[in-house]
Design a protein around this motif. Structure first.
Motif, PDB file in Angstrom:
ATOM      1  N   ALA A  10       0.954  -1.159   0.010  1.00  0.00           N
ATOM      2  CA  ALA A  10      -0.058   0.017  -0.107  1.00  0.00           C
ATOM      3  C   ALA A  10       0.813   1.183  -0.102  1.00  0.00           C
ATOM      4  O   ALA A  10       0.607   2.232  -0.781  1.00  0.00           O
ATOM      5  CB  ALA A  10      -1.032   0.066   1.101  1.00  0.00           C
ATOM      6  N   ALA A  11       2.013   1.310   0.913  1.00  0.00           N
ATOM      7  CA  ALA A  11       2.937   2.359   0.868  1.00  0.00           C
ATOM      8  C   ALA A  11       3.491   2.592  -0.435  1.00  0.00           C
ATOM      9  O   ALA A  11       3.637   3.926  -0.829  1.00  0.00           O
ATOM     10  CB  ALA A  11       3.772   2.182   2.045  1.00  0.00           C
ATOM     11  N   VAL A  12       3.969   1.674  -1.095  1.00  0.00           N
ATOM     12  CA  VAL A  12       4.395   1.747  -2.703  1.00  0.00           C
ATOM     13  C   VAL A  12       3.217   2.315  -3.583  1.00  0.00           C
ATOM     14  O   VAL A  12       3.610   3.176  -4.324  1.00  0.00           O
ATOM     15  CB  VAL A  12       5.057   0.606  -3.133  1.00  0.00           C
ATOM     16  N   GLY A  13       2.062   1.871  -3.403  1.00  0.00           N
ATOM     17  CA  GLY A  13       1.001   2.303  -4.250  1.00  0.00           C
ATOM     18  C   GLY A  13       0.770   3.637  -4.106  1.00  0.00           C
ATOM     19  O   GLY A  13       0.060   4.462  -4.804  1.00  0.00           O
ATOM     20  N   ALA A  15       2.904   6.009  -3.133  1.00  0.00           N
ATOM     21  CA  ALA A  15       4.340   6.754  -3.747  1.00  0.00           C
ATOM     22  C   ALA A  15       3.801   7.717  -4.671  1.00  0.00           C
ATOM     23  O   ALA A  15       3.081   7.407  -5.620  1.00  0.00           O
ATOM     24  CB  ALA A  15       5.274   5.908  -4.162  1.00  0.00           C
ATOM     25  N   SER A  16       4.577   8.923  -4.828  1.00  0.00           N
ATOM     26  CA  SER A  16       4.283   9.683  -6.015  1.00  0.00           C
ATOM     27  C   SER A  16       5.797  10.410  -6.539  1.00  0.00           C
ATOM     28  O   SER A  16       6.668  10.244  -5.662  1.00  0.00           O
ATOM     29  CB  SER A  16       3.442  10.944  -5.478  1.00  0.00           C
ATOM     30  N   PRO A  17       5.755  10.500  -7.668  1.00  0.00           N
ATOM     31  CA  PRO A  17       7.206  10.803  -8.295  1.00  0.00           C
ATOM     32  C   PRO A  17       7.599  12.234  -7.677  1.00  0.00           C
ATOM     33  O   PRO A  17       6.999  13.270  -7.531  1.00  0.00           O
ATOM     34  CB  PRO A  17       6.811  11.107  -9.759  1.00  0.00           C
ATOM     35  N   ILE A  26       8.131   7.103  -1.382  1.00  0.00           N
ATOM     36  CA  ILE A  26       6.856   6.992  -0.434  1.00  0.00           C
ATOM     37  C   ILE A  26       6.547   8.472   0.303  1.00  0.00           C
ATOM     38  O   ILE A  26       7.453   9.221   0.483  1.00  0.00           O
ATOM     39  CB  ILE A  26       7.252   5.839   0.372  1.00  0.00           C
ATOM     40  N   ARG A  27       5.514   8.316   0.774  1.00  0.00           N
ATOM     41  CA  ARG A  27       4.928   9.463   1.620  1.00  0.00           C
ATOM     42  C   ARG A  27       5.799   9.371   2.824  1.00  0.00           C
ATOM     43  O   ARG A  27       6.157   8.482   3.532  1.00  0.00           O
ATOM     44  CB  ARG A  27       3.479   9.374   1.994  1.00  0.00           C
ATOM     45  N   PRO A  28       5.905  10.750   3.492  1.00  0.00           N
ATOM     46  CA  PRO A  28       6.789  10.866   4.578  1.00  0.00           C
ATOM     47  C   PRO A  28       5.956  10.032   5.855  1.00  0.00           C
ATOM     48  O   PRO A  28       6.615   9.612   6.750  1.00  0.00           O
ATOM     49  CB  PRO A  28       6.874  12.302   4.959  1.00  0.00           C
ATOM     50  N   GLU A  29       4.774  10.096   5.829  1.00  0.00           N
ATOM     51  CA  GLU A  29       3.951   9.390   7.009  1.00  0.00           C
ATOM     52  C   GLU A  29       4.126   7.855   6.852  1.00  0.00           C
ATOM     53  O   GLU A  29       4.560   7.225   7.813  1.00  0.00           O
ATOM     54  CB  GLU A  29       2.304   9.573   6.761  1.00  0.00           C
TER      55      GLU A  29
END
Length: 71
Positions: A10-13, A15-17, A26-29
């Protein structure tokens, strides 16, 4: 955690460029949650640094909910 761990997937999903480097990040959270679960001394220092750097931009409600679900 393994490569097939639902949280990691889910964390990889989520992720944003990153514009500067052009690869997904990945998001900082999610990084904060990973560091919380790892619990090494270095991870604790990294978590403090994330909080100092991002302050109120870090969604602590989201982090607390995830950590509670994962522990």
């Amino acid at each position: 955690m393994t490569g097939e761990d639902p949280f990691l997937l889910a964390a990889v999903g989520r992720a944003s460029p990153a514009p500067e480097i052009g690869v997904p990040v990945i998001r900082p959270e999610d990084l904060f949650v990973m560091k919380t679960l790892a619990g090494r001394d270095k991870d604790l220092y990294d978590m403090v640094a994330l909080q100092e750097r991002l302050g109120s931009k870090l969604d602590m409600d989201y982090i607390n909910k995830l950590v509670e679900e994962l522990l």
